[in-house]
Design an enzyme around this catalytic site. Structure first.
Site: not given
Length: 291
Positions: A85, A222
């Site tokens: 991530c 994101c």
């Protein structure tokens, strides 16, 4: 049973996370407990949970312990495990600094996608952090299609440590409200699910995106998606140069630097907003509250 645990909450461009210290890897949180913690109404609320574990104490990270002391054990809000991530690892690095587990500089952090290095320039909590994302992979197949809001587009499969299907659209409103996960075909291309980016071009080296994240739903940002969007844009147009790309997300702005050797570096904020104690036995609706 009263089960309490300390946590820190942070975000990167409004992509928010719970950080839970588990240095010896003994907490053993269940998927149900993680989902309860991440619930925005009956829990603390987050797009994901990051367990702060010593690499040597975790079977998935022990082989990386000599290179990276800390392992980012990243869990989606449904309790499933995830590889990497880009926003979360910046928040993770900020947390290591804030808790005295690391000093400013280049921090090597173990993830399920391998060791990633985060440049933390100083102890200023408002500074931007930069993550070495490695070289993106474009493994194909070339016939991927994404359907949302009654429309279908071709997509590019990009792997930046986790899988993405990147769609170029004329308008970010085209995919609709994204309350329903987009359909991605062929399903065999993504046996473990996929994060889908809808990307538009705003100018030279300037992109904007919306994202439906695997195991989460639509999120405000994101980091790996921003990197994947740049990789897909350069795949669509091989004449696009290396250098800095600006990527706007609903939660703010990220930068992706494409190095001459193809390595991507992601830069953005990482903000810690709260510390507290979560009481797992109090989370989730009781039978008497169900309609």
């Amino acid at each position: 049973m009263n089960r309490s645990l300390p946590f820190t909450k942070g975000h990167g461009t409004e992509n928010d996370f719970l950080l839970v210290p588990d240095p010896d890897g003994r907490l053993g949180l269940t998927p149900g407990e993680i989902a309860a913690l991440c619930d925005r109404r009956t829990g603390i609320g987050a797009d994901g949970l990051l367990l702060v574990v010593r690499s040597a104490a975790h079977p998935e990270a022990a082989a990386m312990a000599a290179e990276a002391e800390w392992f980012m054990d990243y869990r989606n809000p449904d309790g499933s495990r995830a590889q990497m991530c880009g926003n979360g690892i910046r928040v993770f690095a900020r947390h290591l600094l804030a808790t005295g587990r690391a000093e400013p500089g280049i921090l090597a952090i173990a993830t399920r996608a391998g060791v990633r290095r985060v440049h933390v320039p100083d102890a200023d909590p408002g500074s931007r952090l930069t993550v070495d994302m490695g070289r993106p992979l474009l493994p194909g197949p070339d016939d991927i299609k994404v359907t949302a809001n009654g429309r279908t587009w071709p997509a590019t499969h990009v792997d930046v440590g986790n899988p993405h299907a990147v769609v170029h659209v004329d308008d970010l409103a085209d995919p609709g409200d994204l309350l329903t996960p987009p359909t991605v075909e062929p399903a065999s291309a993504y046996p473990d699910g996929v994060t889908v980016e809808f990307v538009t071009t705003r100018g030279p080296a300037h992109l904007a995106l919306r994202v439906h994240e695997r195991g989460v739903g639509e999120t405000r940002s994101c980091g790996t998606g921003a990197a994947a969007a740049v990789a897909a844009a350069r795949h669509r147009d091989p004449h696009l140069p290396a250098g800095r790309y600006t990527v706007d997300v609903p939660g703010g702005r990220l930068a992706v630097d494409v190095e001459p050797d193809g390595v991507l570096r992601l830069s953005g904020p990482a903000v810690l907003v709260a510390d507290g104690t979560a009481h797992l036995d109090r989370m989730g609706r009781t039978d008497g509250e169900r309609a």
